[in-house]
Design a protein around this motif. Structure first.
Motif, PDB file in Angstrom:
ATOM      1  N   UNK A 150       2.720  17.426  -4.065  1.00  0.00           N
ATOM      2  CA  UNK A 150       1.273  17.362  -3.862  1.00  0.00           C
ATOM      3  C   UNK A 150       0.846  15.978  -3.399  1.00  0.00           C
ATOM      4  N   UNK A 151       1.504  14.953  -3.897  1.00  0.00           N
ATOM      5  CA  UNK A 151       1.167  13.584  -3.513  1.00  0.00           C
ATOM      6  C   UNK A 151       1.752  13.231  -2.146  1.00  0.00           C
ATOM      7  N   UNK A 152       2.964  13.693  -1.867  1.00  0.00           N
ATOM      8  CA  UNK A 152       3.583  13.455  -0.563  1.00  0.00           C
ATOM      9  C   UNK A 152       2.709  14.061   0.531  1.00  0.00           C
ATOM     10  N   UNK A 153       2.248  15.282   0.310  1.00  0.00           N
ATOM     11  CA  UNK A 153       1.412  15.993   1.276  1.00  0.00           C
ATOM     12  C   UNK A 153       0.131  15.232   1.591  1.00  0.00           C
ATOM     13  N   UNK A 154      -0.326  14.434   0.644  1.00  0.00           N
ATOM     14  CA  UNK A 154      -1.583  13.698   0.793  1.00  0.00           C
ATOM     15  C   UNK A 154      -1.371  12.222   1.124  1.00  0.00           C
ATOM     16  N   UNK A 155      -0.176  11.871   1.559  1.00  0.00           N
ATOM     17  CA  UNK A 155       0.146  10.493   1.980  1.00  0.00           C
ATOM     18  C   UNK A 155      -0.085   9.474   0.866  1.00  0.00           C
ATOM     19  N   UNK A 156       0.380   9.776  -0.339  1.00  0.00           N
ATOM     20  CA  UNK A 156       0.184   8.888  -1.481  1.00  0.00           C
ATOM     21  C   UNK A 156       1.446   8.079  -1.757  1.00  0.00           C
ATOM     22  N   UNK A 157       1.244   6.802  -2.014  1.00  0.00           N
ATOM     23  CA  UNK A 157       2.289   5.931  -2.528  1.00  0.00           C
ATOM     24  C   UNK A 157       1.862   5.559  -3.947  1.00  0.00           C
ATOM     25  N   UNK A 158       2.784   5.643  -4.884  1.00  0.00           N
ATOM     26  CA  UNK A 158       2.509   5.270  -6.266  1.00  0.00           C
ATOM     27  C   UNK A 158       2.993   3.842  -6.474  1.00  0.00           C
ATOM     28  N   UNK A 159       2.100   2.995  -6.972  1.00  0.00           N
ATOM     29  CA  UNK A 159       2.442   1.614  -7.287  1.00  0.00           C
ATOM     30  C   UNK A 159       2.291   1.434  -8.787  1.00  0.00           C
ATOM     31  N   UNK A 160       3.335   0.905  -9.423  1.00  0.00           N
ATOM     32  CA  UNK A 160       3.276   0.680 -10.861  1.00  0.00           C
ATOM     33  C   UNK A 160       3.239  -0.816 -11.154  1.00  0.00           C
ATOM     34  N   UNK A 161       2.580  -1.148 -12.263  1.00  0.00           N
ATOM     35  CA  UNK A 161       2.523  -2.537 -12.722  1.00  0.00           C
ATOM     36  C   UNK A 161       2.451  -2.504 -14.240  1.00  0.00           C
ATOM     37  N   UNK A 162       3.565  -2.846 -14.871  1.00  0.00           N
ATOM     38  CA  UNK A 162       3.628  -2.816 -16.335  1.00  0.00           C
ATOM     39  C   UNK A 162       3.887  -4.192 -16.922  1.00  0.00           C
ATOM     40  N   UNK A 163       3.607  -5.233 -16.157  1.00  0.00           N
ATOM     41  CA  UNK A 163       3.842  -6.601 -16.635  1.00  0.00           C
ATOM     42  C   UNK A 163       2.610  -7.467 -16.382  1.00  0.00           C
ATOM     43  N   UNK A 164       1.691  -7.516 -17.349  1.00  0.00           N
ATOM     44  CA  UNK A 164       0.480  -8.326 -17.153  1.00  0.00           C
ATOM     45  C   UNK A 164       0.782  -9.809 -16.939  1.00  0.00           C
TER      46      UNK A 164
END
Length: 149
Positions: free
Chosen positions: A75-89
């Motif tokens: 569903x995300x690929x179809x909508x041109x989504x890139x997921x960016x994570x940030x777990x280090x403040x």
């Protein structure tokens, strides 16, 4: 649980900003990358971003959100989504500095750079997809697809 995260880390170095990278079998894979030194402007007019923040990769809400993402990557690929994570403040990434999250937070950013959605709790990909489908640029993409023979 984060099998896609490990694979995407290798892609991050060569990220040419398409939302889907080609997997080993030629099928598109969802790009999940860490914030690092990236800036939001790098993705303008190319990809939608789903930025997922947490104060630790062990945050149960972060784990739940990433599980939702891994359950429905298509569903995300179809909508041109890139997921960016940030777990280090402590790393103070440029994206964290710009979006200023507090604890767990996710932000949905359109191709136009507008921040369309910000939530302090995990959301199912189905709900995220519905929000994307309401964006003006996505509506135009869908109209263009229907107009093609």
């Amino acid at each position: 649980m984060f099998k896609a995260l490990a694979a995407a880390a290798a892609l991050a170095a060569s990220l040419a900003t398409p939302a889907a990278a080609q997997g080993a079998e030629g099928a598109p894979e969802l790009v999940i990358t860490e914030a690092g030194t990236q800036v939001l402007g790098d993705f303008l007019w190319q990809s939608r971003l789903l930025v997922v923040f947490a104060d630790s990769p062990n945050d149960p809400r972060f784990i739940q959100q990433m599980g939702y993402i891994e359950d429905r990557p298509g569903d995300l690929i179809e909508r041109d989504v890139i997921v960016i994570t940030d777990t280090d403040p402590a790393a103070r990434s440029p994206i964290r500095e710009e979006l200023r999250p507090r604890g767990f937070d996710f932000v949905l950013i359109g191709k136009d750079g507008f921040k369309y959605l910000r939530k302090p709790l995990p959301w199912d990909v189905r709900e995220i997809s519905r929000s994307i489908d309401k964006m003006p640029l996505r509506q135009q993409e869908l109209r263009d697809q229907r107009a093609r023979p």
